[in-house]
Write an enzyme that holds these catalytic residues in place. Sequence first.
Site, PDB file in Angstrom:
ATOM      1  N   GLY A 132     -17.932  36.408 -26.488  1.00 43.44           N
ATOM      2  CA  GLY A 132     -18.895  35.338 -26.749  1.00 43.44           C
ATOM      3  C   GLY A 132     -19.774  35.752 -27.918  1.00 43.44           C
ATOM      4  O   GLY A 132     -19.368  36.545 -28.774  1.00 43.44           O
ATOM      5  N   ARG A 175     -11.566  34.917 -22.027  1.00 46.74           N
ATOM      6  CA  ARG A 175     -10.884  33.769 -21.415  1.00 46.74           C
ATOM      7  C   ARG A 175     -10.227  32.906 -22.498  1.00 46.74           C
ATOM      8  O   ARG A 175      -9.123  32.441 -22.375  1.00 46.74           O
ATOM      9  CB  ARG A 175     -11.912  32.887 -20.688  1.00 46.74           C
ATOM     10  CG  ARG A 175     -12.197  33.294 -19.276  1.00 46.74           C
ATOM     11  CD  ARG A 175     -13.347  32.485 -18.753  1.00 46.74           C
ATOM     12  NE  ARG A 175     -14.458  32.491 -19.714  1.00 46.74           N
ATOM     13  CZ  ARG A 175     -15.590  31.834 -19.572  1.00 46.74           C
ATOM     14  NH1 ARG A 175     -15.780  31.099 -18.528  1.00 46.74           N
ATOM     15  NH2 ARG A 175     -16.551  31.902 -20.478  1.00 46.74           N
ATOM     16  N   ARG A 194     -23.959  42.927 -17.203  1.00 45.47           N
ATOM     17  CA  ARG A 194     -24.566  42.967 -15.875  1.00 45.47           C
ATOM     18  C   ARG A 194     -23.934  44.104 -15.078  1.00 45.47           C
ATOM     19  O   ARG A 194     -22.719  44.309 -15.141  1.00 45.47           O
ATOM     20  CB  ARG A 194     -24.337  41.654 -15.118  1.00 45.47           C
ATOM     21  CG  ARG A 194     -25.200  40.494 -15.572  1.00 45.47           C
ATOM     22  CD  ARG A 194     -26.686  40.701 -15.239  1.00 45.47           C
ATOM     23  NE  ARG A 194     -27.527  39.602 -15.641  1.00 45.47           N
ATOM     24  CZ  ARG A 194     -28.117  39.469 -16.835  1.00 45.47           C
ATOM     25  NH1 ARG A 194     -27.946  40.398 -17.761  1.00 45.47           N
ATOM     26  NH2 ARG A 194     -28.891  38.438 -17.099  1.00 45.47           N
ATOM     27  N   GLU A 218     -31.512  47.540 -10.222  1.00 41.67           N
ATOM     28  CA  GLU A 218     -32.268  48.047 -11.376  1.00 41.67           C
ATOM     29  C   GLU A 218     -33.720  48.189 -10.980  1.00 41.67           C
ATOM     30  O   GLU A 218     -34.299  47.209 -10.514  1.00 41.67           O
ATOM     31  CB  GLU A 218     -32.149  47.077 -12.560  1.00 41.67           C
ATOM     32  CG  GLU A 218     -30.764  47.097 -13.172  1.00 41.67           C
ATOM     33  CD  GLU A 218     -30.564  46.069 -14.279  1.00 41.67           C
ATOM     34  OE1 GLU A 218     -31.484  45.255 -14.518  1.00 41.67           O
ATOM     35  OE2 GLU A 218     -29.503  46.067 -14.895  1.00 41.67           O
ATOM     36  N   HIS A 269     -32.118  48.249 -19.099  1.00 45.15           N
ATOM     37  CA  HIS A 269     -31.844  46.818 -19.361  1.00 45.15           C
ATOM     38  C   HIS A 269     -32.695  46.319 -20.539  1.00 45.15           C
ATOM     39  O   HIS A 269     -33.568  45.456 -20.374  1.00 45.15           O
ATOM     40  CB  HIS A 269     -32.119  45.992 -18.095  1.00 45.15           C
ATOM     41  CG  HIS A 269     -31.435  44.646 -18.114  1.00 45.15           C
ATOM     42  ND1 HIS A 269     -30.936  44.030 -17.008  1.00 45.15           N
ATOM     43  CD2 HIS A 269     -31.174  43.799 -19.138  1.00 45.15           C
ATOM     44  CE1 HIS A 269     -30.411  42.862 -17.327  1.00 45.15           C
ATOM     45  NE2 HIS A 269     -30.546  42.700 -18.626  1.00 45.15           N
ATOM     46  N   ILE A 270     -32.379  46.859 -21.703  1.00 45.36           N
ATOM     47  CA  ILE A 270     -33.217  46.555 -22.881  1.00 45.36           C
ATOM     48  C   ILE A 270     -32.451  45.812 -23.976  1.00 45.36           C
ATOM     49  O   ILE A 270     -32.858  45.818 -25.130  1.00 45.36           O
ATOM     50  CB  ILE A 270     -33.849  47.852 -23.466  1.00 45.36           C
ATOM     51  CG1 ILE A 270     -32.777  48.922 -23.719  1.00 45.36           C
ATOM     52  CG2 ILE A 270     -34.948  48.365 -22.561  1.00 45.36           C
ATOM     53  CD1 ILE A 270     -33.279  50.125 -24.504  1.00 45.36           C
ATOM     54  N   GLY A 271     -31.337  45.166 -23.585  1.00 44.99           N
ATOM     55  CA  GLY A 271     -30.534  44.459 -24.592  1.00 44.99           C
ATOM     56  C   GLY A 271     -31.362  43.525 -25.475  1.00 44.99           C
ATOM     57  O   GLY A 271     -31.205  43.494 -26.695  1.00 44.99           O
TER      58      GLY A 271
HETATM   59  O1  LIG Z   1     -29.534  37.757 -19.814  1.00 40.56           O
HETATM   60  C1  LIG Z   1     -30.034  38.297 -20.796  1.00 40.56           C
HETATM   61  O2  LIG Z   1     -30.063  37.751 -21.909  1.00 40.56           O
HETATM   62  C2  LIG Z   1     -30.674  39.631 -20.653  1.00 40.56           C
HETATM   63  O3  LIG Z   1     -30.052  40.384 -19.692  1.00 40.56           O
HETATM   64  C3  LIG Z   1     -32.143  39.493 -20.303  1.00 40.56           C
HETATM   65  O4  LIG Z   1     -32.865  39.513 -21.434  1.00 40.56           O
END
Ligand SMILES: O=C(O)[C@H](O)CO
Length: 327
Positions: free
Chosen positions: A160, A182, A244, A273, A292-294
Site C-alpha cells: 500500500g 493482495r 501491527r 504495547e 510504535h513510532i511510525g
Molecule cells: O495506524 C497508524 O497509522 C499508526 O499505527 C498510528 O499512528
Amino acid sequence: MAKQDRPYTLINVIGGPIGVYEDHVEFLETHLKLITMEEFLENKQVLSQKIEAMYMWFKKPEATRELLQSLPNLKVIANSGVGVDHLDLKLISSFGVKVANTPFAVANPTADLGIALLMASARRIVEGYQIALSPETKYFEADWLGEEINGATLGIIGMGHIGYKVAQRAKAFDMKILYHNRKRRTVDEEQAVGAIYCQNKEDLLQQSDFVMLTVILTPQTRNLIGKKELELMKPTATLINVCRGQVVDQDALLNALQNGVIKAAALDVTYPEPLPRDHPLLKLKNIIITPHIGSATVKARRLMMISMVESILDGVNGLPVPNEVHG
Ligand SMILES: O=C(O)[C@H](O)CO
C-alpha cells in the site's frame, strides 16, 4: 470560518498522553468547535444533539455503542493514523456514521522508520551504541561485523502507501525488491521502484534477506507470519514489522529468534504495547524494539490533524469524505 458555523466535534481531552496536542488546538479551533468528553458528559442533553463529528486522536474517544447511541447527529469519525483495527466499522456504519483515516500523512515517516530499523538491524547500531558506552569496553573489536544492504533482497509484504514508500527508499540503496500484496501494482509502478511481484508470499519469504511487514491488520492478516512462515525464511534473514504486532505470532517469533531459525527482528509494534517488562523478547540480543513510532514526527502529526479536519468538514457538509474507510 465563522465561529457559529464550526461543527461541534467531540475530542477526548486536550494535552497529556491521551489528549489532542496543545499546539494543534489553535488550528483545530479555527475549523471545529471542540467539545471534550468531560464537557460532553457534564452537559450531555444539549451537546448530544449538536455533535456532528468525532476527532479520534489515538483511539480516543472510543466509539462504543453507548456513545454512538447518545450522538444522534454524528456524521463522521476522523481517525488519526491509517490503522482502524480498533474500530467496529460495521457498528459505526449501522449508525449512518462515516469513518476516515489519514493514510497519506503517515506513509513517509512510517517508511522512513522501516528503513531505519532495517539499517539499524543490519549494522547492529543499538548493540554498537551499547558497546561504545559500556565501561567494560577496552578496545573496539575488528571482527564485530554487520551486513551491507546494497544488493541484499528486501521482501515487502503489503504494497500500500507505506510499502511503496519503503520500496522507493530501498531502490536508492540498490536493494533487490520483491513484494507480495493482495492486488498487484501496475507495471509502471513496479518498474519505477524495480519491484518484482511474488504471487505467493512463500516465494518472497524464501528469497528475502530482509522481510518488511506493512499490511493493515484484518482477520486475514492476523498471524500472517507464524512458525511455518518463519521456517521458510533464511536463517540469515531479518524480520521488520512496522504495521501491527498481531500480524506476527509473537511466540513463534520468540522461538525462531532463540533457536536461530531467523537471524534477527526489528519491531516497531508488538502486542501488547508496551510488552510486560519481563517479556522474553526484551531479553534477546538479536532484536530491536521501538515504541510504535511510525508516525511520530512533528510533521506527520500535523498532516494527520489537517487531514482529519478536512474529512470532518466535508463529512458534515454532506460531501464525499476524503480518505473514507469502507469496512
Ligand atoms: O495506524 C497508524 O497509522 C499508526 O499505527 C498510528 O499512528
